[in-house]
Design a protein around this motif. Sequence first.
Motif, PDB file in Angstrom:
ATOM      1  N   GLY A  28       0.803  -1.231   0.000  1.00 41.92           N
ATOM      2  CA  GLY A  28       0.000   0.000   0.000  1.00 41.92           C
ATOM      3  C   GLY A  28       0.825   1.265   0.000  1.00 41.92           C
ATOM      4  N   GLN A  29       2.048   1.210  -0.553  1.00 36.87           N
ATOM      5  CA  GLN A  29       2.894   2.416  -0.585  1.00 36.87           C
ATOM      6  C   GLN A  29       3.356   2.699  -2.024  1.00 36.87           C
ATOM      7  OE1 GLN A  29       6.003   2.029   2.433  1.00 36.87           O
ATOM      8  NE2 GLN A  29       4.507   1.534   4.017  1.00 36.87           N
ATOM      9  N   PRO A  30       2.412   3.057  -2.914  1.00 32.49           N
ATOM     10  CA  PRO A  30       2.745   3.161  -4.339  1.00 32.49           C
ATOM     11  C   PRO A  30       3.802   4.225  -4.648  1.00 32.49           C
ATOM     12  CG  PRO A  30       0.525   4.014  -3.903  1.00 32.49           C
ATOM     13  CD  PRO A  30       0.986   3.327  -2.647  1.00 32.49           C
ATOM     14  N   GLU A  31       3.768   5.352  -3.943  1.00 37.39           N
ATOM     15  CA  GLU A  31       4.765   6.397  -4.239  1.00 37.39           C
ATOM     16  C   GLU A  31       6.165   5.931  -3.852  1.00 37.39           C
ATOM     17  OE1 GLU A  31       1.950   7.012  -2.535  1.00 37.39           O
ATOM     18  OE2 GLU A  31       0.820   8.463  -3.749  1.00 37.39           O
ATOM     19  N   PHE A  32       6.246   5.207  -2.724  1.00 36.72           N
ATOM     20  CA  PHE A  32       7.552   4.686  -2.303  1.00 36.72           C
ATOM     21  C   PHE A  32       8.046   3.638  -3.311  1.00 36.72           C
ATOM     22  CE2 PHE A  32       9.986   1.699   0.587  1.00 36.72           C
ATOM     23  CZ  PHE A  32      11.130   2.488   0.603  1.00 36.72           C
ATOM     24  N   HIS A  33       7.158   2.756  -3.752  1.00 33.42           N
ATOM     25  CA  HIS A  33       7.554   1.758  -4.756  1.00 33.42           C
ATOM     26  C   HIS A  33       8.089   2.469  -6.005  1.00 33.42           C
ATOM     27  CE1 HIS A  33       4.096  -0.950  -3.010  1.00 33.42           C
ATOM     28  NE2 HIS A  33       5.082  -0.775  -2.154  1.00 33.42           N
ATOM     29  N   GLN A  34       7.383   3.507  -6.417  1.00 32.98           N
ATOM     30  CA  GLN A  34       7.751   4.227  -7.654  1.00 32.98           C
ATOM     31  C   GLN A  34       9.137   4.855  -7.534  1.00 32.98           C
ATOM     32  OE1 GLN A  34       4.750   7.133  -8.751  1.00 32.98           O
ATOM     33  NE2 GLN A  34       6.130   8.212 -10.129  1.00 32.98           N
ATOM     34  N   ALA A  35       9.384   5.505  -6.385  1.00 35.13           N
ATOM     35  CA  ALA A  35      10.683   6.181  -6.201  1.00 35.13           C
ATOM     36  C   ALA A  35      11.818   5.161  -6.181  1.00 35.13           C
ATOM     37  CB  ALA A  35      10.673   6.999  -4.905  1.00 35.13           C
ATOM     38  N   VAL A  36      11.589   4.030  -5.506  1.00 35.07           N
ATOM     39  CA  VAL A  36      12.644   3.011  -5.437  1.00 35.07           C
ATOM     40  C   VAL A  36      12.852   2.397  -6.822  1.00 35.07           C
ATOM     41  CG1 VAL A  36      13.326   0.798  -4.449  1.00 35.07           C
ATOM     42  CG2 VAL A  36      12.257   2.517  -2.995  1.00 35.07           C
ATOM     43  N   HIS A  37      11.765   2.146  -7.543  1.00 36.05           N
ATOM     44  CA  HIS A  37      11.894   1.540  -8.871  1.00 36.05           C
ATOM     45  C   HIS A  37      12.703   2.446  -9.801  1.00 36.05           C
ATOM     46  CE1 HIS A  37       9.866  -0.307 -12.674  1.00 36.05           C
ATOM     47  NE2 HIS A  37      11.059  -0.794 -12.448  1.00 36.05           N
ATOM     48  N   GLU A  38      12.381   3.747  -9.754  1.00 26.66           N
ATOM     49  CA  GLU A  38      13.088   4.699 -10.625  1.00 26.66           C
ATOM     50  C   GLU A  38      14.597   4.674 -10.332  1.00 26.66           C
ATOM     51  OE1 GLU A  38      11.750   8.947 -10.608  1.00 26.66           O
ATOM     52  OE2 GLU A  38      13.914   9.212 -10.882  1.00 26.66           O
ATOM     53  N   PHE A  39      14.932   4.437  -9.071  1.00 26.57           N
ATOM     54  CA  PHE A  39      16.335   4.397  -8.641  1.00 26.57           C
ATOM     55  C   PHE A  39      16.969   3.040  -8.983  1.00 26.57           C
ATOM     56  CE2 PHE A  39      19.317   3.621  -5.019  1.00 26.57           C
ATOM     57  CZ  PHE A  39      20.177   4.693  -5.208  1.00 26.57           C
ATOM     58  N   ALA A  40      16.257   1.979  -8.605  1.00 26.33           N
ATOM     59  CA  ALA A  40      16.838   0.634  -8.710  1.00 26.33           C
ATOM     60  C   ALA A  40      17.058   0.211 -10.164  1.00 26.33           C
ATOM     61  CB  ALA A  40      15.941  -0.383  -8.000  1.00 26.33           C
ATOM     62  N   ARG A  41      16.253   0.725 -11.081  1.00 22.37           N
ATOM     63  CA  ARG A  41      16.436   0.280 -12.478  1.00 22.37           C
ATOM     64  C   ARG A  41      17.746   0.812 -13.070  1.00 22.37           C
ATOM     65  NH1 ARG A  41      12.395   3.285 -16.644  1.00 22.37           N
ATOM     66  NH2 ARG A  41      12.915   5.417 -16.091  1.00 22.37           N
ATOM     67  N   ASP A  42      18.327   1.826 -12.437  1.00 25.74           N
ATOM     68  CA  ASP A  42      19.678   2.246 -12.826  1.00 25.74           C
ATOM     69  C   ASP A  42      20.743   1.564 -11.968  1.00 25.74           C
ATOM     70  OD1 ASP A  42      19.018   4.053 -14.875  1.00 25.74           O
ATOM     71  OD2 ASP A  42      18.484   5.588 -13.404  1.00 25.74           O
ATOM     72  N   PHE A 119      13.438   8.896   0.921  1.00 25.59           N
ATOM     73  CA  PHE A 119      14.355   8.086   0.109  1.00 25.59           C
ATOM     74  C   PHE A 119      15.061   8.983  -0.927  1.00 25.59           C
ATOM     75  CE2 PHE A 119      15.039   5.313  -3.624  1.00 25.59           C
ATOM     76  CZ  PHE A 119      15.884   4.376  -3.059  1.00 25.59           C
ATOM     77  N   GLU A 120      14.288   9.764  -1.644  1.00 26.16           N
ATOM     78  CA  GLU A 120      14.856  10.675  -2.651  1.00 26.16           C
ATOM     79  C   GLU A 120      15.850  11.643  -2.013  1.00 26.16           C
ATOM     80  OE1 GLU A 120      13.644   9.697  -6.169  1.00 26.16           O
ATOM     81  OE2 GLU A 120      13.546  11.882  -6.198  1.00 26.16           O
ATOM     82  N   GLN A 121      15.497  12.076  -0.796  1.00 22.88           N
ATOM     83  CA  GLN A 121      16.316  13.082  -0.115  1.00 22.88           C
ATOM     84  C   GLN A 121      17.723  12.559   0.179  1.00 22.88           C
ATOM     85  OE1 GLN A 121      14.360  16.069   0.870  1.00 22.88           O
ATOM     86  NE2 GLN A 121      16.394  16.961   0.834  1.00 22.88           N
ATOM     87  N   VAL A 122      17.834  11.267   0.444  1.00 17.76           N
ATOM     88  CA  VAL A 122      19.148  10.672   0.762  1.00 17.76           C
ATOM     89  C   VAL A 122      20.127  10.935  -0.386  1.00 17.76           C
ATOM     90  CG1 VAL A 122      20.382   8.497   1.155  1.00 17.76           C
ATOM     91  CG2 VAL A 122      18.114   8.858   2.185  1.00 17.76           C
ATOM     92  N   ILE A 439      23.309   7.108  -9.921  1.00 15.10           N
ATOM     93  CA  ILE A 439      24.580   6.422  -9.650  1.00 15.10           C
ATOM     94  C   ILE A 439      25.507   7.306  -8.798  1.00 15.10           C
ATOM     95  CG2 ILE A 439      26.676   5.470 -10.723  1.00 15.10           C
ATOM     96  CD1 ILE A 439      24.886   4.395 -12.956  1.00 15.10           C
ATOM     97  N   ALA A 440      25.594   8.586  -9.144  1.00 14.75           N
ATOM     98  CA  ALA A 440      26.465   9.477  -8.357  1.00 14.75           C
ATOM     99  C   ALA A 440      25.971   9.558  -6.907  1.00 14.75           C
ATOM    100  CB  ALA A 440      26.502  10.869  -8.984  1.00 14.75           C
ATOM    101  N   GLY A 441      24.646   9.672  -6.728  1.00 12.30           N
ATOM    102  CA  GLY A 441      24.082   9.736  -5.368  1.00 12.30           C
ATOM    103  C   GLY A 441      24.346   8.454  -4.604  1.00 12.30           C
ATOM    104  N   PHE A 442      24.207   7.335  -5.306  1.00 11.15           N
ATOM    105  CA  PHE A 442      24.388   6.022  -4.671  1.00 11.15           C
ATOM    106  C   PHE A 442      25.817   5.816  -4.175  1.00 11.15           C
ATOM    107  CE2 PHE A 442      25.985   1.721  -5.087  1.00 11.15           C
ATOM    108  CZ  PHE A 442      25.071   0.974  -4.358  1.00 11.15           C
ATOM    109  N   ILE A 443      26.793   6.162  -5.005  1.00 13.53           N
ATOM    110  CA  ILE A 443      28.186   5.803  -4.688  1.00 13.53           C
ATOM    111  C   ILE A 443      28.632   6.403  -3.354  1.00 13.53           C
ATOM    112  CG2 ILE A 443      30.594   6.177  -5.416  1.00 13.53           C
ATOM    113  CD1 ILE A 443      29.633   5.811  -8.320  1.00 13.53           C
TER     114      ILE A 443
END
Length: 455
Positions: A28-42, A119-122, A439-443
Amino acid sequence: MALTKTQQAHADAYLRRFMAGLKRRNPGQPEFHQAVHEFARDIVPFLEDKKDYKDAHILDRMTEPDRVIVFRVCWVDDDNNVRVNRGTRVQFNNSIGPYKGGLRFHKNVNISILKFLGFEQVFKNSLTTLPMGGAKGGANFNPHGKSDQEVMRFCQAFMTELVRHIGPDTDIPAGDIGVGAREVSYLFGQYKRLRNEFTGTMTGKGLSFGGSLIRTEATGYGCVYFAREMLATRGEEIRGKTCLVSGSGNVAHYTAEKLIQLGGKVVTMSDSSGFIHDKDGIDEEKLAWIGELKTKRRGRIAEYAEKWGADYHEGKRPWGVAGDLVFPCATQNELEEEDAKTLVGNGCMLVSEGANMPSTIEAINVFLDHKVLFGPAKAANAGGVAVSGLEQSQNAMRLSWSREEVDAQLLDIMRKIHQSCVDHGREGDYVNYVKGANIAGFIKVGDAMLAYGVL
Ligand code: NDP
């Protein structure tokens, strides 16, 4: 480095499993799923040959917040009714610095929205080059139609609980939708009273009590600076371009202001009721009038049409209007696939996201497929939190920098973020800024998490 076919197939399968697990754990957290998906697919393909991150399960750990604090907020309205709201603070990740992120007061606020924002803020904070972790918070409180006294009582009640979870080296909240200068002042005043200390624990403060010059303007200005950098890669500039802006709050206002200063022609702005289309362009005088309407009289954008003789479209968004440069600055998921197709069909060359996650994944795909210059929120709107970071620095040093100094630092940070996106997002002659920012944010965050061991 391009993946082999086998690696790509492995990454695709891993991404499907990873997202299925995330959805199962966070129903039941569609916005969170969306943000993670947008990140994880890269990130998933990027991790394919990175054993260290994979063995340490960095992506799994990054998508689980450090903690979520939920609390009751009770206050009394002007008619003496007791009102109850829910307050939340998502402290997502403090690997590279104290938690930092805004507070949102809006009737639709829920855990899914706050987790997506946290999540995005991190990664946004990581991109700024400043030492800030990621958090977000807020309440399902609707400031529309409330008196100043009611807003003050709500803010004081909210801070009375939040105070025990924040501090200048722990967690530093700021504003967001529904939390502007007035609310930050009430919140900080109550913090100061309860703690009996004057520290930079909130940012976005008034100039006379620790605020930074340019903080109010920073998200909008930064979003335009980022757009200017993207345009420069194609030898283009803002001058003479028709610009579509959505929203009429803080971010939209200062995006429009900087665009006008740089010679852009801003023809639309909006609020949650509809949008105005001014074919002659919104100039500085008209924009000042909108600022007064929204922050002093707290009126509706529809009034603009009557005052200045523009068109008003009730219940619509501005994406059907033809424009070169597009700045979605209102809220999440306000620009969908069909809107993106219309914009591309009308010749749009650039999108710079002022709001958080304003474009759906399907809309982003349209922009990337058509090689539109697309600046994702975590890069393009990072100027706000960057200047919040500079406000913290000034507070810690007990001094204030000049407008020119802060603006120069903001510009420098936006240029560095742009460069990081180019470094990590180049695909032939096109820059995929979404991938570059992810990728830059992740590293940076990932490396810190690796260094700490298993936490
Ligand atoms: P404001 O509250 O100042 O303005 C929000 C604007 O968006 C208003 O015009 C509002 O209209 C409109 N809006 C809100 N909800 C909706 C909706 N459901 N549909 C259509 N329009 C809507 O907020 P900000 O300008 O501060 O924030 C705007 C966006 O920018 C948000 O996504 C925020 O997270 C992001 N952001 C803000 C930063 C900042 O420094 N302030 C920093 C980085 C990102 P109405 O008046 O009718 O409610």
